[in-house]
Write a protein that holds these residues in place. Structure first.
Motif, mmCIF file in Angstrom:
data_model
loop_
_atom_site.group_PDB
_atom_site.id
_atom_site.type_symbol
_atom_site.label_atom_id
_atom_site.label_comp_id
_atom_site.label_asym_id
_atom_site.label_seq_id
_atom_site.Cartn_x
_atom_site.Cartn_y
_atom_site.Cartn_z
ATOM 1 N N PHE A 122 0.830 -1.204 0.000
ATOM 2 C CA PHE A 122 0.000 0.000 0.000
ATOM 3 C C PHE A 122 0.863 1.252 0.000
ATOM 4 C CE2 PHE A 122 -2.098 3.555 2.014
ATOM 5 C CZ PHE A 122 -3.293 3.619 1.308
ATOM 6 N N PHE A 123 1.841 1.319 0.911
ATOM 7 C CA PHE A 123 2.662 2.525 1.008
ATOM 8 C C PHE A 123 3.607 2.665 -0.182
ATOM 9 C CE2 PHE A 123 1.379 1.945 5.463
ATOM 10 C CZ PHE A 123 0.780 3.183 5.655
ATOM 11 N N ALA A 124 4.067 1.541 -0.740
ATOM 12 C CA ALA A 124 4.899 1.618 -1.948
ATOM 13 C C ALA A 124 4.122 2.276 -3.077
ATOM 14 C CB ALA A 124 5.354 0.217 -2.355
ATOM 15 N N GLU A 125 2.856 1.885 -3.231
ATOM 16 C CA GLU A 125 2.043 2.463 -4.299
ATOM 17 C C GLU A 125 1.688 3.918 -3.996
ATOM 18 O OE1 GLU A 125 -1.844 1.192 -6.998
ATOM 19 O OE2 GLU A 125 -0.936 -0.230 -5.584
ATOM 20 N N LEU A 126 1.408 4.215 -2.722
ATOM 21 C CA LEU A 126 1.082 5.592 -2.344
ATOM 22 C C LEU A 126 2.269 6.516 -2.631
ATOM 23 C CD1 LEU A 126 -0.954 7.528 -1.031
ATOM 24 C CD2 LEU A 126 0.074 6.952 1.185
ATOM 25 N N ILE A 127 3.478 6.080 -2.261
ATOM 26 C CA ILE A 127 4.684 6.872 -2.535
ATOM 27 C C ILE A 127 4.830 7.110 -4.031
ATOM 28 C CG2 ILE A 127 7.212 6.785 -2.523
ATOM 29 C CD1 ILE A 127 6.965 5.280 0.178
ATOM 30 N N LYS A 128 4.555 6.090 -4.818
ATOM 31 C CA LYS A 128 4.649 6.220 -6.293
ATOM 32 C C LYS A 128 3.801 7.385 -6.796
ATOM 33 C CE LYS A 128 2.867 3.907 -10.426
ATOM 34 N NZ LYS A 128 2.203 2.684 -10.926
ATOM 35 N N TYR A 129 2.557 7.467 -6.339
ATOM 36 C CA TYR A 129 1.673 8.524 -6.846
ATOM 37 C C TYR A 129 2.009 9.887 -6.242
ATOM 38 C CZ TYR A 129 -1.062 4.972 -9.202
ATOM 39 O OH TYR A 129 -1.448 3.959 -10.036
ATOM 40 N N ILE A 130 2.486 9.911 -5.012
ATOM 41 C CA ILE A 130 2.953 11.177 -4.443
ATOM 42 C C ILE A 130 4.113 11.713 -5.274
ATOM 43 C CG2 ILE A 130 4.125 12.231 -2.470
ATOM 44 C CD1 ILE A 130 2.506 10.357 -0.656
ATOM 45 N N GLU A 131 5.046 10.828 -5.617
ATOM 46 C CA GLU A 131 6.225 11.248 -6.394
ATOM 47 C C GLU A 131 5.833 11.726 -7.777
ATOM 48 O OE1 GLU A 131 9.391 11.318 -9.128
ATOM 49 O OE2 GLU A 131 7.800 9.799 -9.220
ATOM 50 N N ILE A 132 4.888 11.042 -8.407
ATOM 51 C CA ILE A 132 4.456 11.443 -9.760
ATOM 52 C C ILE A 132 3.896 12.857 -9.744
ATOM 53 C CG2 ILE A 132 2.693 11.038 -11.538
ATOM 54 C CD1 ILE A 132 3.093 8.028 -11.070
ATOM 55 N N TYR A 133 3.009 13.151 -8.786
ATOM 56 C CA TYR A 133 2.412 14.480 -8.749
ATOM 57 C C TYR A 133 3.445 15.528 -8.331
ATOM 58 C CZ TYR A 133 -0.876 18.247 -8.057
ATOM 59 O OH TYR A 133 -1.523 19.454 -8.152
ATOM 60 N N ALA A 134 4.307 15.176 -7.374
ATOM 61 C CA ALA A 134 5.342 16.126 -6.946
ATOM 62 C C ALA A 134 6.241 16.496 -8.124
ATOM 63 C CB ALA A 134 6.170 15.529 -5.812
ATOM 64 N N HIS A 135 6.623 15.493 -8.910
ATOM 65 C CA HIS A 135 7.474 15.747 -10.081
ATOM 66 C C HIS A 135 6.790 16.682 -11.068
ATOM 67 C CE1 HIS A 135 10.365 15.001 -13.280
ATOM 68 N NE2 HIS A 135 9.345 14.711 -14.080
ATOM 69 N N GLU A 136 5.487 16.483 -11.266
ATOM 70 C CA GLU A 136 4.747 17.359 -12.180
ATOM 71 C C GLU A 136 4.780 18.820 -11.719
ATOM 72 O OE1 GLU A 136 0.857 15.711 -12.328
ATOM 73 O OE2 GLU A 136 1.413 14.054 -13.666
ATOM 74 N N GLN A 137 4.912 19.015 -10.411
ATOM 75 C CA GLN A 137 4.933 20.368 -9.851
ATOM 76 C C GLN A 137 6.357 20.840 -9.540
ATOM 77 O OE1 GLN A 137 1.973 22.037 -9.731
ATOM 78 N NE2 GLN A 137 1.250 20.171 -10.752
ATOM 79 N N ASN A 138 7.360 20.130 -10.102
ATOM 80 C CA ASN A 138 8.774 20.481 -9.923
ATOM 81 C C ASN A 138 9.272 20.321 -8.487
ATOM 82 O OD1 ASN A 138 9.265 21.094 -12.646
ATOM 83 N ND2 ASN A 138 8.432 23.156 -12.393
ATOM 84 N N TYR A 139 8.695 19.387 -7.760
ATOM 85 C CA TYR A 139 9.164 19.061 -6.412
ATOM 86 C C TYR A 139 9.815 17.685 -6.416
ATOM 87 C CZ TYR A 139 6.722 22.910 -4.069
ATOM 88 O OH TYR A 139 6.317 24.150 -3.633
ATOM 89 N N LYS A 140 10.719 17.479 -5.474
ATOM 90 C CA LYS A 140 11.301 16.174 -5.225
ATOM 91 C C LYS A 140 10.880 15.726 -3.825
ATOM 92 C CE LYS A 140 15.378 16.985 -8.146
ATOM 93 N NZ LYS A 140 14.966 18.333 -8.589
ATOM 94 N N ILE A 141 10.971 14.424 -3.569
ATOM 95 C CA ILE A 141 10.557 13.919 -2.261
ATOM 96 C C ILE A 141 11.694 13.165 -1.572
ATOM 97 C CG2 ILE A 141 8.131 13.779 -2.964
ATOM 98 C CD1 ILE A 141 8.433 10.740 -3.099
#
Length: 329
Positions: free
Chosen positions: A73-92
Protein backbone atom coordinates in the motif's frame (compact mmCIF):
# COMPACT_ATOMS: atom_id res chain seq x y z
CA UNK A 1 28.09 27.93 -18.54
CA UNK A 2 24.91 28.60 -20.56
CA UNK A 3 22.38 30.94 -18.99
CA UNK A 4 18.62 31.39 -19.11
CA UNK A 5 19.20 34.15 -21.70
CA UNK A 6 20.97 31.62 -23.93
CA UNK A 7 17.98 29.29 -23.64
CA UNK A 8 15.57 32.10 -24.55
CA UNK A 9 17.66 33.05 -27.60
CA UNK A 10 17.96 29.45 -28.76
CA UNK A 11 14.22 28.80 -28.37
CA UNK A 12 13.20 32.14 -29.85
CA UNK A 13 11.17 33.17 -26.79
CA UNK A 14 11.50 35.69 -23.98
CA UNK A 15 13.42 35.12 -20.75
CA UNK A 16 10.08 35.40 -18.91
CA UNK A 17 8.67 32.54 -20.94
CA UNK A 18 11.67 30.34 -20.11
CA UNK A 19 11.23 31.24 -16.44
CA UNK A 20 7.56 30.25 -16.56
CA UNK A 21 8.47 26.89 -18.10
CA UNK A 22 11.11 26.26 -15.43
CA UNK A 23 8.75 27.19 -12.59
CA UNK A 24 5.65 25.62 -14.14
CA UNK A 25 3.76 28.87 -13.68
CA UNK A 26 1.04 30.27 -15.91
CA UNK A 27 -0.21 28.91 -19.21
CA UNK A 28 2.43 27.63 -21.60
CA UNK A 29 1.47 25.92 -24.86
CA UNK A 30 2.81 22.43 -25.50
CA UNK A 31 4.76 23.67 -28.51
CA UNK A 32 6.42 26.51 -26.56
CA UNK A 33 7.30 24.14 -23.72
CA UNK A 34 8.75 21.69 -26.23
CA UNK A 35 10.92 24.39 -27.83
CA UNK A 36 12.24 25.59 -24.47
CA UNK A 37 13.01 22.08 -23.25
CA UNK A 38 14.69 21.22 -26.56
CA UNK A 39 16.80 24.38 -26.36
CA UNK A 40 17.84 23.50 -22.79
CA UNK A 41 18.91 20.05 -23.93
CA UNK A 42 20.81 21.31 -26.99
CA UNK A 43 22.91 23.84 -25.05
CA UNK A 44 23.11 21.63 -21.93
CA UNK A 45 21.45 24.15 -19.65
CA UNK A 46 20.66 23.09 -16.07
CA UNK A 47 18.90 25.55 -13.72
CA UNK A 48 20.66 26.25 -10.44
CA UNK A 49 18.21 24.67 -8.02
CA UNK A 50 20.08 25.94 -4.95
CA UNK A 51 19.98 29.52 -6.19
CA UNK A 52 16.30 29.23 -7.03
CA UNK A 53 15.56 27.80 -3.60
CA UNK A 54 17.43 30.61 -1.83
CA UNK A 55 15.71 33.22 -3.97
CA UNK A 56 12.25 31.90 -3.14
CA UNK A 57 13.04 30.61 0.38
CA UNK A 58 11.92 27.20 -0.87
CA UNK A 59 13.83 23.96 -1.28
CA UNK A 60 11.29 22.27 -3.57
CA UNK A 61 11.72 19.22 -1.35
CA UNK A 62 8.88 17.42 0.41
CA UNK A 63 9.33 14.85 3.18
CA UNK A 64 7.21 11.69 3.21
CA UNK A 65 7.28 9.57 6.38
CA UNK A 66 5.71 6.11 6.10
CA UNK A 67 5.72 3.08 8.44
CA UNK A 68 7.29 0.82 5.79
CA UNK A 69 7.92 1.67 2.13
CA UNK A 70 8.11 -2.07 1.39
CA UNK A 71 4.43 -2.53 2.23
CA UNK A 72 2.44 -2.73 -1.04
CA UNK A 73 0.00 0.00 0.00
CA UNK A 74 2.66 2.53 1.01
CA UNK A 75 4.90 1.62 -1.95
CA UNK A 76 2.04 2.46 -4.30
CA UNK A 77 1.08 5.59 -2.34
CA UNK A 78 4.68 6.87 -2.54
CA UNK A 79 4.65 6.22 -6.29
CA UNK A 80 1.67 8.52 -6.85
CA UNK A 81 2.95 11.18 -4.44
CA UNK A 82 6.22 11.25 -6.39
CA UNK A 83 4.46 11.44 -9.76
CA UNK A 84 2.41 14.48 -8.75
CA UNK A 85 5.34 16.13 -6.95
CA UNK A 86 7.47 15.75 -10.08
CA UNK A 87 4.75 17.36 -12.18
CA UNK A 88 4.93 20.37 -9.85
CA UNK A 89 8.77 20.48 -9.92
CA UNK A 90 9.16 19.06 -6.41
CA UNK A 91 11.30 16.17 -5.23
CA UNK A 92 10.56 13.92 -2.26
CA UNK A 93 12.61 12.46 0.59
CA UNK A 94 11.21 9.13 1.82
CA UNK A 95 11.63 8.06 5.45
CA UNK A 96 10.67 4.70 7.00
CA UNK A 97 9.64 5.06 10.64
CA UNK A 98 9.19 1.30 11.24
CA UNK A 99 6.44 2.43 13.66
CA UNK A 100 9.21 3.52 16.04
CA UNK A 101 8.45 6.85 17.81
CA UNK A 102 12.14 7.64 18.35
CA UNK A 103 12.95 6.98 14.70
CA UNK A 104 9.99 9.04 13.53
CA UNK A 105 11.04 11.99 15.72
CA UNK A 106 14.59 11.82 14.37
CA UNK A 107 13.34 11.79 10.79
CA UNK A 108 11.17 14.85 11.43
CA UNK A 109 14.24 16.64 12.84
CA UNK A 110 16.33 15.53 9.84
CA UNK A 111 13.73 16.80 7.38
CA UNK A 112 13.63 20.17 9.14
CA UNK A 113 17.44 20.38 9.06
CA UNK A 114 17.34 19.68 5.32
CA UNK A 115 14.87 22.55 4.90
CA UNK A 116 12.04 20.59 3.31
CA UNK A 117 9.05 22.76 2.44
CA UNK A 118 6.57 20.42 4.13
CA UNK A 119 5.91 16.87 5.33
CA UNK A 120 3.34 14.22 4.42
CA UNK A 121 2.80 12.16 7.58
CA UNK A 122 1.71 8.56 6.93
CA UNK A 123 3.29 7.33 10.18
CA UNK A 124 1.67 8.39 13.43
CA UNK A 125 3.52 7.14 16.48
CA UNK A 126 4.04 10.45 18.30
CA UNK A 127 1.74 12.42 20.58
CA UNK A 128 -0.33 15.06 18.83
CA UNK A 129 1.54 17.89 20.59
CA UNK A 130 4.80 16.76 18.96
CA UNK A 131 3.38 17.33 15.47
CA UNK A 132 2.20 20.81 16.44
CA UNK A 133 5.80 21.72 17.34
CA UNK A 134 7.18 20.94 13.88
CA UNK A 135 6.53 24.47 12.53
CA UNK A 136 6.31 23.23 8.95
CA UNK A 137 3.30 22.61 6.71
CA UNK A 138 2.06 19.07 7.42
CA UNK A 139 -0.63 16.95 5.80
CA UNK A 140 -1.71 13.80 7.61
CA UNK A 141 -2.84 10.55 6.05
CA UNK A 142 -5.58 8.66 7.93
CA UNK A 143 -5.27 10.54 11.23
CA UNK A 144 -6.94 13.64 12.64
CA UNK A 145 -4.12 15.50 14.41
CA UNK A 146 -5.47 19.02 14.92
CA UNK A 147 -7.59 21.70 13.27
CA UNK A 148 -4.39 23.28 11.91
CA UNK A 149 -3.20 20.10 10.17
CA UNK A 150 -5.37 18.89 7.26
CA UNK A 151 -5.90 15.19 6.70
CA UNK A 152 -6.63 12.96 3.74
CA UNK A 153 -8.18 9.52 3.89
CA UNK A 154 -10.61 7.14 2.25
CA UNK A 155 -14.23 6.86 3.36
CA UNK A 156 -13.47 4.22 5.96
CA UNK A 157 -17.01 4.17 7.36
CA UNK A 158 -18.45 3.52 3.90
CA UNK A 159 -15.83 0.82 3.38
CA UNK A 160 -16.90 -0.90 6.59
CA UNK A 161 -20.54 -0.68 5.55
CA UNK A 162 -19.89 -2.13 2.08
CA UNK A 163 -17.81 -5.02 3.44
CA UNK A 164 -20.29 -5.94 6.18
CA UNK A 165 -23.38 -5.63 3.99
CA UNK A 166 -21.73 -7.79 1.33
CA UNK A 167 -20.92 -10.57 3.81
CA UNK A 168 -24.50 -10.49 5.12
CA UNK A 169 -25.90 -10.55 1.57
CA UNK A 170 -23.78 -13.64 0.89
CA UNK A 171 -25.54 -15.47 3.72
CA UNK A 172 -23.09 -15.00 6.59
CA UNK A 173 -24.75 -15.30 9.99
CA UNK A 174 -21.81 -14.76 12.38
CA UNK A 175 -19.23 -12.10 11.59
CA UNK A 176 -15.73 -11.30 12.78
CA UNK A 177 -13.72 -8.13 12.11
CA UNK A 178 -9.92 -8.02 12.40
CA UNK A 179 -8.95 -4.43 13.16
CA UNK A 180 -6.04 -2.40 14.42
CA UNK A 181 -5.99 -1.07 18.01
CA UNK A 182 -9.25 0.84 18.44
CA UNK A 183 -8.02 3.09 21.26
CA UNK A 184 -5.97 5.03 18.71
CA UNK A 185 -7.74 7.99 17.08
CA UNK A 186 -7.16 6.76 13.53
CA UNK A 187 -9.56 7.17 10.63
CA UNK A 188 -9.35 3.44 9.64
CA UNK A 189 -11.08 2.62 12.93
CA UNK A 190 -14.29 3.95 11.38
CA UNK A 191 -14.35 0.61 9.53
CA UNK A 192 -14.95 -1.11 12.86
CA UNK A 193 -17.65 1.42 13.77
CA UNK A 194 -19.54 0.67 10.56
CA UNK A 195 -19.07 -3.08 10.99
CA UNK A 196 -20.50 -3.00 14.50
CA UNK A 197 -23.45 -0.79 13.51
CA UNK A 198 -24.40 -2.93 10.50
CA UNK A 199 -24.23 -6.15 12.52
CA UNK A 200 -26.47 -4.64 15.20
CA UNK A 201 -28.96 -3.38 12.59
CA UNK A 202 -29.21 -6.89 11.10
CA UNK A 203 -29.13 -8.70 14.47
CA UNK A 204 -25.95 -10.52 13.42
CA UNK A 205 -23.72 -11.90 16.20
CA UNK A 206 -20.27 -10.38 15.84
CA UNK A 207 -16.82 -10.00 17.37
CA UNK A 208 -13.98 -7.54 16.81
CA UNK A 209 -10.42 -8.76 17.30
CA UNK A 210 -7.90 -5.94 17.76
CA UNK A 211 -4.40 -6.67 16.50
CA UNK A 212 -1.14 -4.76 16.47
CA UNK A 213 -0.17 -4.05 12.87
CA UNK A 214 3.31 -2.90 13.88
CA UNK A 215 5.16 -5.02 11.32
CA UNK A 216 3.92 -4.91 7.77
CA UNK A 217 5.09 -8.25 6.38
CA UNK A 218 3.19 -11.31 5.24
CA UNK A 219 5.09 -13.54 7.69
CA UNK A 220 3.99 -11.31 10.55
CA UNK A 221 0.36 -11.45 9.45
CA UNK A 222 0.54 -15.23 9.04
CA UNK A 223 1.78 -15.55 12.65
CA UNK A 224 -0.91 -13.10 13.76
CA UNK A 225 -3.63 -15.28 12.21
CA UNK A 226 -2.12 -18.41 13.74
CA UNK A 227 -1.81 -17.04 17.27
CA UNK A 228 -4.51 -14.38 17.57
CA UNK A 229 -7.33 -15.27 15.17
CA UNK A 230 -7.32 -19.03 14.55
CA UNK A 231 -9.16 -19.83 17.80
CA UNK A 232 -12.22 -17.97 16.52
CA UNK A 233 -12.47 -19.51 13.05
CA UNK A 234 -14.93 -22.26 14.00
CA UNK A 235 -17.33 -19.69 15.44
CA UNK A 236 -17.70 -17.38 12.42
CA UNK A 237 -18.60 -17.80 8.76
CA UNK A 238 -17.61 -14.34 7.53
CA UNK A 239 -14.54 -12.23 8.29
CA UNK A 240 -13.84 -8.60 7.35
CA UNK A 241 -10.09 -7.90 7.47
CA UNK A 242 -8.72 -4.40 7.89
CA UNK A 243 -6.19 -4.88 5.08
CA UNK A 244 -5.52 -7.25 2.20
CA UNK A 245 -2.36 -8.82 3.62
CA UNK A 246 -4.34 -9.96 6.66
CA UNK A 247 -7.08 -11.26 4.36
CA UNK A 248 -4.63 -13.22 2.23
CA UNK A 249 -2.83 -14.63 5.28
CA UNK A 250 -6.23 -15.71 6.61
CA UNK A 251 -7.06 -17.40 3.29
CA UNK A 252 -3.75 -19.32 3.31
CA UNK A 253 -4.26 -20.45 6.92
CA UNK A 254 -7.85 -21.54 6.22
CA UNK A 255 -6.69 -23.60 3.22
CA UNK A 256 -4.01 -25.28 5.35
CA UNK A 257 -6.65 -26.19 7.94
CA UNK A 258 -9.04 -27.61 5.35
CA UNK A 259 -11.52 -24.74 5.70
CA UNK A 260 -13.09 -24.08 2.30
CA UNK A 261 -13.26 -20.47 1.12
CA UNK A 262 -15.87 -19.24 0.31
CA UNK A 263 -18.08 -22.26 0.98
CA UNK A 264 -17.38 -22.44 4.73
CA UNK A 265 -15.70 -19.09 5.33
CA UNK A 266 -16.13 -15.86 3.42
CA UNK A 267 -13.38 -13.18 3.52
CA UNK A 268 -13.33 -9.49 2.63
CA UNK A 269 -10.15 -7.38 2.69
CA UNK A 270 -9.37 -3.68 2.35
CA UNK A 271 -7.00 -1.74 0.05
CA UNK A 272 -6.84 -3.30 -3.45
CA UNK A 273 -3.19 -2.32 -3.90
CA UNK A 274 -0.74 -3.76 -6.43
CA UNK A 275 -0.18 -6.97 -4.44
CA UNK A 276 -3.92 -7.68 -4.40
CA UNK A 277 -4.31 -6.97 -8.10
CA UNK A 278 -1.49 -9.40 -8.95
CA UNK A 279 -3.09 -12.27 -7.04
CA UNK A 280 -4.63 -14.85 -9.34
CA UNK A 281 -5.67 -17.49 -6.79
CA UNK A 282 -7.60 -16.32 -5.00
CA UNK A 283 -8.86 -13.00 -6.27
CA UNK A 284 -9.74 -11.33 -2.99
CA UNK A 285 -13.06 -9.66 -2.43
CA UNK A 286 -11.94 -6.33 -1.04
CA UNK A 287 -12.65 -2.64 -0.59
CA UNK A 288 -10.76 -0.51 -3.10
CA UNK A 289 -9.07 2.64 -1.89
CA UNK A 290 -8.21 4.96 -4.82
CA UNK A 291 -4.52 5.14 -3.91
CA UNK A 292 -3.69 7.29 -6.94
CA UNK A 293 -6.21 9.95 -5.90
CA UNK A 294 -5.12 9.83 -2.26
CA UNK A 295 -1.48 10.38 -3.28
CA UNK A 296 -2.37 13.29 -5.53
CA UNK A 297 -4.55 15.00 -2.91
CA UNK A 298 -1.91 14.57 -0.20
CA UNK A 299 0.73 16.16 -2.41
CA UNK A 300 -1.45 18.92 -3.87
CA UNK A 301 -2.76 19.92 -0.43
CA UNK A 302 0.76 20.21 0.94
CA UNK A 303 1.99 22.23 -2.06
CA UNK A 304 -0.94 24.63 -1.64
CA UNK A 305 0.04 25.10 1.99
CA UNK A 306 3.67 25.72 1.03
CA UNK A 307 2.52 28.29 -1.50
CA UNK A 308 0.47 30.11 1.13
CA UNK A 309 -2.91 29.64 -0.49
CA UNK A 310 -4.80 30.32 2.71
CA UNK A 311 -8.24 29.68 1.23
CA UNK A 312 -7.17 26.09 0.48
CA UNK A 313 -4.82 25.57 3.40
CA UNK A 314 -7.08 23.74 5.81
CA UNK A 315 -9.02 21.38 3.55
CA UNK A 316 -9.65 17.88 4.82
CA UNK A 317 -10.42 15.37 2.08
CA UNK A 318 -12.26 12.05 2.23
CA UNK A 319 -12.25 10.06 -1.01
CA UNK A 320 -14.84 7.40 -1.79
CA UNK A 321 -14.28 3.64 -1.93
CA UNK A 322 -15.90 0.71 -3.71
CA UNK A 323 -16.35 -3.04 -3.28
CA UNK A 324 -14.36 -5.27 -5.65
CA UNK A 325 -15.95 -8.71 -5.89
CA UNK A 326 -13.51 -11.61 -5.94
CA UNK A 327 -13.40 -15.35 -5.22
CA UNK A 328 -13.40 -15.21 -1.41
CA UNK A 329 -17.12 -14.43 -0.88
Amino acid sequence: MPSIKDVAKKAGVSVTTVSRVLNNRGYISKETRRKVEQAMAEIDYHPNQIARALQKSQSYLLGVIVPDSNHPFFAELIKYIEIYAHEQNYKILICNSSDDPDKEAKYIAMLRENRVDGIIMCSHTLDIEEYKKVKLPIVSFDRIISEEIPYVGSDNFLGGELATEHLISRGCQRLLHISGPLELDMLPNRRADAFKLKCMQHNIPFKIVECEFNRLTFDYYRDLITHEVSKYLNDFDGIFCSNDLVAYALYVYAAQQGIKVPEQLKIVGYDFHSFTRMLQLPKLTTIKQPIDKIGKVLCSTLIKMVGGHEEDMISNTIVSVELIKGDTT
